[in-house]
Write a protein that holds these residues in place. Structure first.
Motif, PDB file in Angstrom:
ATOM      1  N   UNK A 373      -7.745 -62.957 -12.792  1.00 49.03           N
ATOM      2  CA  UNK A 373      -8.222 -64.239 -12.266  1.00 49.03           C
ATOM      3  C   UNK A 373      -7.737 -65.440 -13.064  1.00 49.03           C
ATOM      4  N   UNK A 374      -6.762 -65.244 -13.946  1.00 48.55           N
ATOM      5  CA  UNK A 374      -6.244 -66.368 -14.729  1.00 48.55           C
ATOM      6  C   UNK A 374      -5.370 -67.274 -13.874  1.00 48.55           C
ATOM      7  N   UNK A 375      -4.460 -66.681 -13.078  1.00 48.83           N
ATOM      8  CA  UNK A 375      -3.519 -67.474 -12.293  1.00 48.83           C
ATOM      9  C   UNK A 375      -2.757 -66.552 -11.353  1.00 48.83           C
ATOM     10  N   UNK A 376      -2.122 -67.152 -10.363  1.00 47.16           N
ATOM     11  CA  UNK A 376      -1.168 -66.436  -9.516  1.00 47.16           C
ATOM     12  C   UNK A 376       0.112 -66.230 -10.331  1.00 47.16           C
ATOM     13  N   UNK A 377       0.454 -64.986 -10.593  1.00 47.46           N
ATOM     14  CA  UNK A 377       1.616 -64.701 -11.438  1.00 47.46           C
ATOM     15  C   UNK A 377       2.834 -64.485 -10.547  1.00 47.46           C
ATOM     16  N   UNK A 378       3.829 -65.357 -10.725  1.00 45.70           N
ATOM     17  CA  UNK A 378       5.016 -65.354  -9.876  1.00 45.70           C
ATOM     18  C   UNK A 378       6.164 -64.525 -10.454  1.00 45.70           C
ATOM     19  N   UNK A 379       6.349 -64.556 -11.777  1.00 40.53           N
ATOM     20  CA  UNK A 379       7.460 -63.802 -12.357  1.00 40.53           C
ATOM     21  C   UNK A 379       7.057 -63.234 -13.701  1.00 40.53           C
ATOM     22  N   UNK A 380       7.716 -62.129 -14.066  1.00 42.75           N
ATOM     23  CA  UNK A 380       7.438 -61.403 -15.305  1.00 42.75           C
ATOM     24  C   UNK A 380       8.767 -61.041 -15.953  1.00 42.75           C
ATOM     25  N   UNK A 381       8.901 -61.312 -17.249  1.00 34.75           N
ATOM     26  CA  UNK A 381      10.069 -60.885 -18.012  1.00 34.75           C
ATOM     27  C   UNK A 381       9.614 -60.456 -19.394  1.00 34.75           C
ATOM     28  N   UNK A 382      10.423 -59.637 -20.050  1.00 35.03           N
ATOM     29  CA  UNK A 382      10.158 -59.226 -21.433  1.00 35.03           C
ATOM     30  C   UNK A 382      11.124 -59.979 -22.334  1.00 35.03           C
ATOM     31  N   UNK A 383      10.584 -60.723 -23.298  1.00 38.46           N
ATOM     32  CA  UNK A 383      11.410 -61.499 -24.221  1.00 38.46           C
ATOM     33  C   UNK A 383      12.080 -60.569 -25.228  1.00 38.46           C
ATOM     34  N   UNK A 384      13.111 -61.068 -25.864  1.00 35.58           N
ATOM     35  CA  UNK A 384      13.869 -60.254 -26.817  1.00 35.58           C
ATOM     36  C   UNK A 384      13.028 -59.807 -28.002  1.00 35.58           C
ATOM     37  N   UNK A 385      11.944 -60.534 -28.321  1.00 36.60           N
ATOM     38  CA  UNK A 385      11.071 -60.128 -29.427  1.00 36.60           C
ATOM     39  C   UNK A 385       9.931 -59.225 -28.976  1.00 36.60           C
ATOM     40  N   UNK A 386       9.924 -58.837 -27.685  1.00 39.88           N
ATOM     41  CA  UNK A 386       8.898 -57.941 -27.178  1.00 39.88           C
ATOM     42  C   UNK A 386       7.712 -58.607 -26.539  1.00 39.88           C
ATOM     43  N   UNK A 387       7.611 -59.949 -26.650  1.00 37.84           N
ATOM     44  CA  UNK A 387       6.542 -60.658 -25.949  1.00 37.84           C
ATOM     45  C   UNK A 387       6.790 -60.606 -24.448  1.00 37.84           C
ATOM     46  N   UNK A 388       5.744 -60.833 -23.673  1.00 37.96           N
ATOM     47  CA  UNK A 388       5.852 -60.861 -22.211  1.00 37.96           C
ATOM     48  C   UNK A 388       5.780 -62.311 -21.760  1.00 37.96           C
ATOM     49  N   UNK A 389       6.723 -62.717 -20.943  1.00 36.44           N
ATOM     50  CA  UNK A 389       6.765 -64.077 -20.419  1.00 36.44           C
ATOM     51  C   UNK A 389       6.345 -64.046 -18.949  1.00 36.44           C
ATOM     52  N   UNK A 390       5.482 -64.988 -18.583  1.00 34.42           N
ATOM     53  CA  UNK A 390       4.973 -65.080 -17.219  1.00 34.42           C
ATOM     54  C   UNK A 390       5.184 -66.492 -16.685  1.00 34.42           C
ATOM     55  N   UNK A 391       5.405 -66.588 -15.377  1.00 32.35           N
ATOM     56  CA  UNK A 391       5.371 -67.859 -14.669  1.00 32.35           C
ATOM     57  C   UNK A 391       4.180 -67.857 -13.728  1.00 32.35           C
ATOM     58  N   UNK A 392       3.425 -68.951 -13.697  1.00 31.75           N
ATOM     59  CA  UNK A 392       2.294 -69.057 -12.792  1.00 31.75           C
ATOM     60  C   UNK A 392       2.667 -69.936 -11.611  1.00 31.75           C
ATOM     61  N   UNK A 393       2.313 -69.481 -10.417  1.00 29.15           N
ATOM     62  CA  UNK A 393       2.665 -70.170  -9.178  1.00 29.15           C
ATOM     63  C   UNK A 393       1.600 -71.200  -8.856  1.00 29.15           C
ATOM     64  N   UNK A 394       1.936 -72.478  -9.076  1.00 22.67           N
ATOM     65  CA  UNK A 394       0.961 -73.540  -8.914  1.00 22.67           C
ATOM     66  C   UNK A 394       1.716 -74.865  -8.878  1.00 22.67           C
TER      67      UNK A 394
END
Length: 406
Positions: A373-394
């Motif tokens: 329920x945080x946000x509409x998640x539009x895209x997902x990628x894994x960063x080179x350091x292992x973190x997860x990057x998300x884009x929220x559709x808004x």
């Protein structure tokens, strides 16, 4: 005038998996359907012993859609109205990058996905997908209609050294035919590691296209595979009477796609009311839409197809009912979350969640949901350091960085 995105925002929230909420307890829409095999849906819920820390590194993005990491740790981010920006750690978001084509930004259309290759440091080449408008005068002359026709297209070009413009931009794929619709463009791009580019399309959600999804003389509701500079890729299936770019058919609206640890393409497509599907599309195969589906019509009535199975049509590896409304996908490969190695991470729009699937021998054996329920998640990628990057559709979307908490 374009909306100016803020240079930097840091918003921290902590949250563990949503598995404390039993999402498998929600009743399905299609109450009379049964899966074809065990754990094709509602796999066991996975548990984690840690929380997630989420930081908004950029905000004010207008319906961001796709992103790609560059070798220096910066990120290209698309905004659906037709802008692409470069986010750099420490300096934030750039002004819109110049040199992109015009897009049809109505409805679900606009500037969509973006990818770069492993050799970007040498070539600086990128690829992007967008909804390509047919000029109004051509629509009136050819179709006697005043609503513009459009299609999914793919462009490529060279990002300038200073990151301000795309040079030598050219369009290398145009979906056939043009359609009068503002929906279901598909548009995920995946480099296959063999010198070709997978492009996903949608069924365009139009009565005029329903039958076209099962025909091979068009690109509607297909996975296509093209050479990096355009044209059909070598090794595509030979389909009698078919367009040479076609890889697989029978898809509804593919907005999630990634190469798996097995080197194969995996996709997740939107179902109607129920029936979102995880597939591993193989060359020349038929994935059923709109003939078979694990969903029902939005009205609640059954679909007018053949049910959930038919000879010559593939079963999904996994499906959801109710839907998650999938968009964006990555397979985890990093050090920050070693427990997730090889797992699929999928954005949920309607579900407003990050979905994790654990796969064993090509089948889903567990599911978890995060940031519920945080946000509409539009895209997902894994960063080179292992973190997860998300884009929220808004209209005020964010670029989020997800790291390991306590």
């Amino acid at each position: 005038m374009y909306r100016r995105a803020s240079v930097f925002a840091a918003i921290i929230c902590l949250g563990g998996p949503a598995s404390a909420q039993d999402f498998n307890a929600t009743p399905p829409n299609a109450t009379d359907q049964t899966p074809a095999f065990e754990q094709q849906t509602r796999a066991p819920i996975l548990e984690d012993g840690f929380s997630l820390e989420t930081t908004a590194v950029a905000e004010g993005l207008e319906h961001p859609w796709g992103m790609a990491e560059l070798p220096d740790g910066s990120w290209l981010v698309t905004e659906r109205p037709g802008r692409m920006r470069l986010w750099r750690p420490g300096s934030g978001l750039s002004e819109p990058i110049e040199g992109l084509p015009d897009v049809d930004g109505r409805g679900q259309g606009g500037l969509l996905d973006v990818v770069v290759g492993d050799d970007f440091a040498e070539t600086r080449q990128l690829w992007f997908s967008f909804s390509q408008d047919r000029p109004l005068w051509r629509s009136i002359v050819q179709d006697q209609r005043r609503d513009r026709a459009n299609r999914t297209a793919v462009g490529t070009g060279i990002l300038s050294e200073d990151g301000t413009s795309i040079e030598d931009m050219r369009v290398i794929f145009e979906q056939e035919p043009f359609i009068h619709s503002q929906s279901h463009f598909g548009s995920r791009l995946v480099l296959d590691g063999q010198g070709a580019l997978f492009v996903t399309t949608g069924d365009r959600a139009s009565p005029e296209t329903e039958a076209m999804v099962q025909l091979v003389d068009n690109h509607i509701g297909k996975v296509v595979r093209i050479a990096l500079d355009g044209g059909p890729a070598e090794g595509n299936p030979v389909i009698e009477g078919g367009l040479p770019e076609i890889w697989s058919i029978g898809h509804r609206n593919l907005q999630s796609a990634a190469l798996g640890p097995d080197g194969a393409l995996w996709t997740v497509e939107h179902g109607p009311r129920g029936g979102d599907e995880l597939n591993r599309p193989e060359a020349g195969k038929n994935y059923g839409w709109p003939v078979i589906s694990y969903g029902i019509n939005y009205s609640g009535e059954p679909l007018a197809g053949a049910g959930t199975e038919q000879d010559g049509m593939e079963q999904p590896v996994y499906y959801w009912d109710p839907v998650i409304a999938p968009s964006g996908m990555a397979f985890y490969d990093g050090e920050m979350f070693p427990e997730w190695q090889g797992d699929a991470l999928i954005g949920g729009l309607a579900a407003m969640t990050l979905v994790r699937l654990h796969l064993t021998d090509g089948q889903v054996t567990g599911e978890a949901r995060y940031l519920q329920d945080m946000a509409r998640i539009r895209d997902v990628e894994v960063a080179s350091d292992g973190a997860i990057m998300l884009l929220t559709d808004d209209p005020e979307g964010q670029l989020l960085r997800v790291t390991r908490g306590e």
